[in-house]
Design an enzyme around this catalytic site. Structure first.
Site, PDB file in Angstrom:
ATOM      1  N   HIS A   1       0.922  -1.342   0.073  1.00  0.00           N
ATOM      2  CA  HIS A   1      -0.063  -0.085   0.020  1.00  0.00           C
ATOM      3  C   HIS A   1       0.985   1.200   0.065  1.00  0.00           C
ATOM      4  CE1 HIS A   1      -3.831   1.970   1.886  1.00  0.00           C
ATOM      5  NE2 HIS A   1      -3.114   2.960   0.985  1.00  0.00           N
TER       6      HIS A   1
ATOM      7  N   GLU B   1     -11.147   3.297   5.985  1.00  0.00           N
ATOM      8  CA  GLU B   1      -9.987   4.457   6.457  1.00  0.00           C
ATOM      9  C   GLU B   1     -10.902   5.492   7.437  1.00  0.00           C
ATOM     10  OE1 GLU B   1      -8.091   6.473   3.619  1.00  0.00           O
ATOM     11  OE2 GLU B   1      -6.483   7.180   4.542  1.00  0.00           O
TER      12      GLU B   1
ATOM     13  N   ASP C   1       1.792   3.793   2.838  1.00  0.00           N
ATOM     14  CA  ASP C   1       0.535   4.724   1.958  1.00  0.00           C
ATOM     15  C   ASP C   1       1.378   5.773   1.169  1.00  0.00           C
ATOM     16  OD1 ASP C   1      -1.747   5.534   1.546  1.00  0.00           O
ATOM     17  OD2 ASP C   1      -2.442   6.033   3.497  1.00  0.00           O
TER      18      ASP C   1
HETATM   19  N1  ADE Z   1      -4.591   8.750  -1.956  1.00  0.00           N
HETATM   20  C1  ADE Z   1      -3.448   8.703  -1.420  1.00  0.00           C
HETATM   21  N2  ADE Z   1      -3.527   8.282  -0.126  1.00  0.00           N
HETATM   22  C2  ADE Z   1      -4.633   8.104  -0.103  1.00  0.00           C
HETATM   23  C3  ADE Z   1      -5.279   7.744   1.189  1.00  0.00           C
HETATM   24  N3  ADE Z   1      -4.849   7.454   2.351  1.00  0.00           N
HETATM   25  N4  ADE Z   1      -6.496   7.337   1.313  1.00  0.00           N
HETATM   26  C4  ADE Z   1      -7.268   7.499   0.022  1.00  0.00           C
HETATM   27  N5  ADE Z   1      -6.749   7.735  -0.908  1.00  0.00           N
HETATM   28  C5  ADE Z   1      -5.413   8.305  -1.040  1.00  0.00           C
HETATM   29 ZN    ZN Z   2      -3.854   4.775   0.302  1.00  0.00          ZN
END
Ligand code: ADE
Ligand code: ZN
Length: 335
Positions: free
Chosen positions: A19, A198, A276
């Site tokens: 990710h 999230e 991320d």
């Molecule tokens: N694009 C880049 N990082 C992201 C995240 N943490 N959640 C959703 N879209 C993203």
């Molecule tokens: Zn992400």
């Protein structure tokens, strides 16, 4: 008793990253270098002022600055340089394999051809120093028609990406908005993943699984709000690509001591650790591991399990997966 070498073990152990938004690896220094190279004017006068703006209240406040940062990417070489820098940095953290998200619409909507972006990223992946594959993400704040048009644009490059994902603003954009485009991707034999849980509720994780039929959930930390969903994720061993530093920077949890990673593992979930958007959230893979291991009562068996999960949940061919797992298990057996 904690193993005295736990921190160095966590850093040294082989691992996979599942990710990472490649545009989120664009460091402020490289943003300025590319802006200068391309004659792009930035809203910030210096690297320090840009970095100082990286204080976020939630996902949207981050995305606004993240899309602005990506605006310096214009040529294939820009995409190559960004990707090559990330792969070098990941290798230093003993990442053996990475599956890179990229957001084509962030570039095509600015007039950068799809081919320019994917060719630069793909060429860097071929050059190493670690194995890397590409997952193309649809921006969920845009329409499903836009996602379908992006898929059409991507098809001539079908051999350069292994799957599709869903990212950007989660709340108000549930997975089922993209049912048709994911059905098409499934027919094409692409791997499927989606950001869910999230900031969004457990119901988004459920529709990502049931409607989109994704193989992994990106983030997914809010699954613990539903006991039934948690039990299902454990039973079906659906991997969650958890991003500890991201979750703190975007205020999903107040501080790392409150992160639910250990609860996820204790519930039997196939959690992994990932970065991320490392340039924006204060760290790459090992920074994420160390932040979590510093703040939470995680030990050697958790480290081994997190690294195992990362290879098991990867989309590597079975033989490569087994080779990485054998290297990992030998590393722990020799301790
Ligand atoms: N694009 C880049 N990082 C992201 C995240 N943490 N959640 C959703 N879209 C993203
Ligand atoms: Zn992400």
């Amino acid at each position: 008793m904690q193993h005295p070498q736990l921190k160095s073990i966590v850093q040294e152990m082989p691992k996979a990253e599942l990710h990472i938004h490649i545009e989120g690896s664009l460091e402020p220094e490289l943003i300025f270098e590319l802006a200068q190279r391309n004659g792009v004017t930035l809203a910030y006068p210096s690297v320090d002022k840009l970095r100082a703006a990286y204080a976020f209240d939630n996902l949207q406040s981050f995305l606004d600055i993240y899309y602005a940062g990506a605006s310096v990417l214009l040529t294939e070489q820009d995409f190559y340089d960004m990707t090559a820098a990330y792969l070098r940095r990941a290798a230093a953290d003993n990442v053996r394999h990475a599956e890179l998200f990229f957001d084509p619409q962030t570039h095509t909507d600015r007039g950068v051809p799809f081919a320019t972006a994917i060719d630069g990223i793909w060429r860097a992946c071929q050059d190493g120093p670690i194995s890397a594959t590409i997952i193309m993400c649809f921006l969920r704040h845009l329409s499903e028609e836009a996602a379908l048009a992006t898929l059409d644009e991507a098809l001539p490059h079908r051999d350069k990406f292994i799957g599709v994902g869903l990212d950007s603003s989660e709340l108000g954009h549930p997975p089922e908005k993209f049912a048709r485009v994911f059905a098409r991707c499934r027919e094409l034999g692409l791997h499927l993943v989606a950001h869910a849980g999230e900031e969004g509720p457990p119901a988004y994780i459920e529709t990502a699984l049931d409607v989109l039929q994704v193989e992994r959930i990106d983030h997914g930390v809010r699954c613990l709000d539903s006991a039934a969903l948690t039990a299902r994720l454990a039973r079906e061993q659906i991997a969650l690509t958890v991003c500890p530093l991201s979750n703190i920077k975007l205020r999903v949890f107040d501080h790392m001591g409150q992160h639910n990673l250990l609860e996820l593992l204790d519930a039997g979930l196939a959690a992994t650790i990932n970065s991320d958007d490392p340039a924006y959230f204060g760290g790459y893979m090992n920074d994420n591991f160390l932040a979590a291991f510093d703040a939470l009562p995680l030990g050697l068996s958790h480290a081994h399990r997190l690294a195992r999960n990362s290879f098991v949940a990867s989309f590597l061919p079975e033989a490569a997966k087994q080779a990485h797992l054998a290297e990992l298990d030998a590393y722990f057996a020799a301790l």
